[in-house]
Design an enzyme around this catalytic site. Structure first.
Site, PDB file in Angstrom:
ATOM      1  N   HIS A 156       0.833  -1.221   0.000  1.00 23.33           N
ATOM      2  CA  HIS A 156       0.000   0.000   0.000  1.00 23.33           C
ATOM      3  C   HIS A 156       0.863   1.265   0.000  1.00 23.33           C
ATOM      4  CE1 HIS A 156      -3.313  -2.708   1.337  1.00 23.33           C
ATOM      5  NE2 HIS A 156      -2.335  -3.255   2.054  1.00 23.33           N
ATOM      6  N   SER A 277      14.769  21.487 -16.649  1.00 21.36           N
ATOM      7  CA  SER A 277      13.576  22.303 -16.850  1.00 21.36           C
ATOM      8  C   SER A 277      13.986  23.602 -17.530  1.00 21.36           C
ATOM      9  CB  SER A 277      12.952  22.607 -15.488  1.00 21.36           C
ATOM     10  OG  SER A 277      12.193  23.791 -15.556  1.00 21.36           O
ATOM     11  N   LYS A 283      16.097  21.781 -11.450  1.00 20.68           N
ATOM     12  CA  LYS A 283      15.398  20.519 -11.748  1.00 20.68           C
ATOM     13  C   LYS A 283      16.265  19.501 -12.492  1.00 20.68           C
ATOM     14  CE  LYS A 283      11.580  19.557 -11.181  1.00 20.68           C
ATOM     15  NZ  LYS A 283      10.362  19.969 -11.888  1.00 20.68           N
ATOM     16  N   GLU A 290       9.318   8.357 -16.887  1.00 18.56           N
ATOM     17  CA  GLU A 290       7.959   8.900 -17.019  1.00 18.56           C
ATOM     18  C   GLU A 290       7.369   8.575 -18.389  1.00 18.56           C
ATOM     19  OE1 GLU A 290       7.365  13.054 -15.123  1.00 18.56           O
ATOM     20  OE2 GLU A 290       9.501  12.842 -15.476  1.00 18.56           O
TER      21      GLU A 290
END
Ligand code: ARG
Length: 458
Positions: A156, A277, A283, A290
């Site tokens: 979980h 970024s 970043k 992804e």
């Protein structure tokens, strides 16, 4: 330009129809398979004395010339010739003259296209197996280097029990091993030759389908000509296996995204596999995992697309079946790119063992072990569970971890506690106590790793 099938028609094809029905833009990727299928077909025709040896020689020479031109990129396909089959036949006519017209004796584009796709899927299935092996090797390497690293195991997404990182990463090894097995097993169903089935009913010529199958390296032939031209199960199967495989890649990608977040900080992906970024200079984004996760959607979509195309089709060939190709090609490109990236990205990933260990040190994931401790002292597990639940609640209220409670505090919950409880709470002890087969104890993971290496060598 007149159509190869133009005899029956009195009007030119509407231009919109021409571009709507053409498949050359994408089926040109089957050009080599198409030529190989044609060469096998012509060889068989001459062996069966349906055409002369001299005619076969001229056609095969012509096809070889076209193959060279295709490989060197010097052919122009035209939409007027609709698909790869008719484009190549047109080129052959230009190359060797009217004898080219004998190539299509005793076959149809329906068995021709099915043959092309069979050859293509078989080739790609083998390529995928090799690409998966490279990813598996990366998992094995990481497990090997980080055999002792302890991390929280989750259920979980809540910390559950400490485990070895090597144990975690090897779980993906076995998933991919099953994908490989599925691919290997599927080859026996791809290995049926549809060539010679004709449009649907067979042919009046005394052909030899077993011979073309043999020449093309197929294991056997479809026993039913209607099935031969209508079947796309082997494409569906490839797309299903690809979907399961992509689901696995998506799950590891999700973990990489989470693990490289500042909150987790368990791994650092190599700079060469990350992007920045345009506005936030600090970043470092895990774009590759992804995108891998995101691309899973299109692979699943391609499977559902083809299932839906096929579900309402009467036998035998229907033009709808031309829709089998783009999804297949897209899935192959997506898988190919994903697997090629994943292997080096996993290989170059830094595992931050201190952070993983620190996380285990600051949680209650050793609670099961003190329950087990009380069981070894004779208490039924349910009662032990209840007591430890109370201890955890007490510890949380005291803002302490289980290792920070005193023996007195433990004994206030049960007199069965003795000093040795603290050894049971140590993460390393917690991990190494799980010696059951396939468990997280180092001895078990070492055994598992040896098994994984043996699979790689076998
Ligand atoms: N381009 C067609 C396809 O991909 C080839 C078979 C066409 N057959 C036909 N009878 N129209 O399915």
């Amino acid at each position: 330009m007149s159509k190869l099938w133009g005899g029956r028609f009195t009007k030119a094809t509407n231009q919109l129809v021409e571009s709507f029905t053409a498949s050359i833009e994408f089926d040109q990727q089957f050009a080599i398979e198409d030529i190989e299928g044609s060469i096998a077909h012509v060889t068989m025709l001459s062996e069966c004395a349906i055409i002369t040896d001299e005619e076969a020689r001229q056609i095969i020479d012509g096809l070889q010339t076209i193959k060279k031109k295709i490989k060197s990129g010097s052919v122009n396909y035209t939409i007027e010739d609709e698909d790869i089959h008719m484009n190549i036949e047109r080129m052959l006519t230009e190359e060797i003259g009217p004898v080219a017209g004998k190539l299509h004796t005793g076959r149809s584009r329906n068995d021709q296209v099915a043959t092309d796709i069979h050859l293509y899927v078989k080739k790609k299935t083998k390529e995928m197996i090799n690409l998966i092996t490279a990813v598996q090797q990366a998992f094995v390497n990481q497990a090997d280097t980080n055999i002792d690293v302890i991390m929280p195991g989750y259920t979980h997404l809540q910390r559950a029990q400490p485990i070895l990182f090597s144990h975690h990463i090897l779980a993906y090894f076995w998933m991919l091993e099953r994908d490989k097995e599925r691919l290997k097993d599927s080859i026996k169903r791809v290995d049926w030759s549809p060539l010679g089935a004709g449009a649907l009913a067979g042919t009046t010529f005394p052909t030899n389908r077993e011979r073309t199958a043999e020449l093309l390296g197929f294991d056997t032939v479809y026993p039913n000509s209607l099935d031969a031209v209508s079947d796309r199960d082997f494409v569906l199967e490839f797309l299903s296996i690809a979907s399961i495989l992509m689901t696995h890649l998506s799950r590891i990608s999700e973990e990489l995204v989470i693990w490289s977040s500042q909150e987790f900080n368990f791994v650092e992906l190599d700079d060469s596999f990350c992007t920045g970024s345009s506005i936030m200079p600090q970043k470092k984004n895990p774009d590759v995992p992804e995108l891998l996760r995101g691309k899973t959607g299109r692979v699943h979509g391609n499977l559902f697309g083809l299932l839906t195309v096929l579900k309402g089709l009467p036998l035998a060939y229907n033009k709808d079946m031309q829709e089998d190709k783009e999804g297949l090609l897209d899935t192959v490109i997506t898988l190919d790119g994903s697997l090629r990236l994943l292997a080096p990205m996993i290989d170059t990933m830094q595992v931050k063992k201190e952070n993983m260990y620190h996380a285990v040190d600051q949680d209650y994931s050793n609670a099961t072990d003190i329950a087990d401790y009380l069981v070894t002292k004779g208490l039924p597990f349910r009662e032990a569970h209840e007591i430890i639940g109370k201890i955890v609640l007490y510890a949380i209220q005291q803002k302490k971890y289980l290792l920070e409670l005193s023996l007195d505090e433990y004994q206030s919950f049960s007199t069965l506690f003795a000093k040795d409880v603290f050894t049971f709470l140590e993460p390393k002890h917690v991990v190494d106590a799980r010696k059951s087969l396939g468990g997280t104890a180092k001895s078990q993971v070492q055994q598992q790793l040896a098994q994984a290496k043996a699979v790689m060598e076998g």
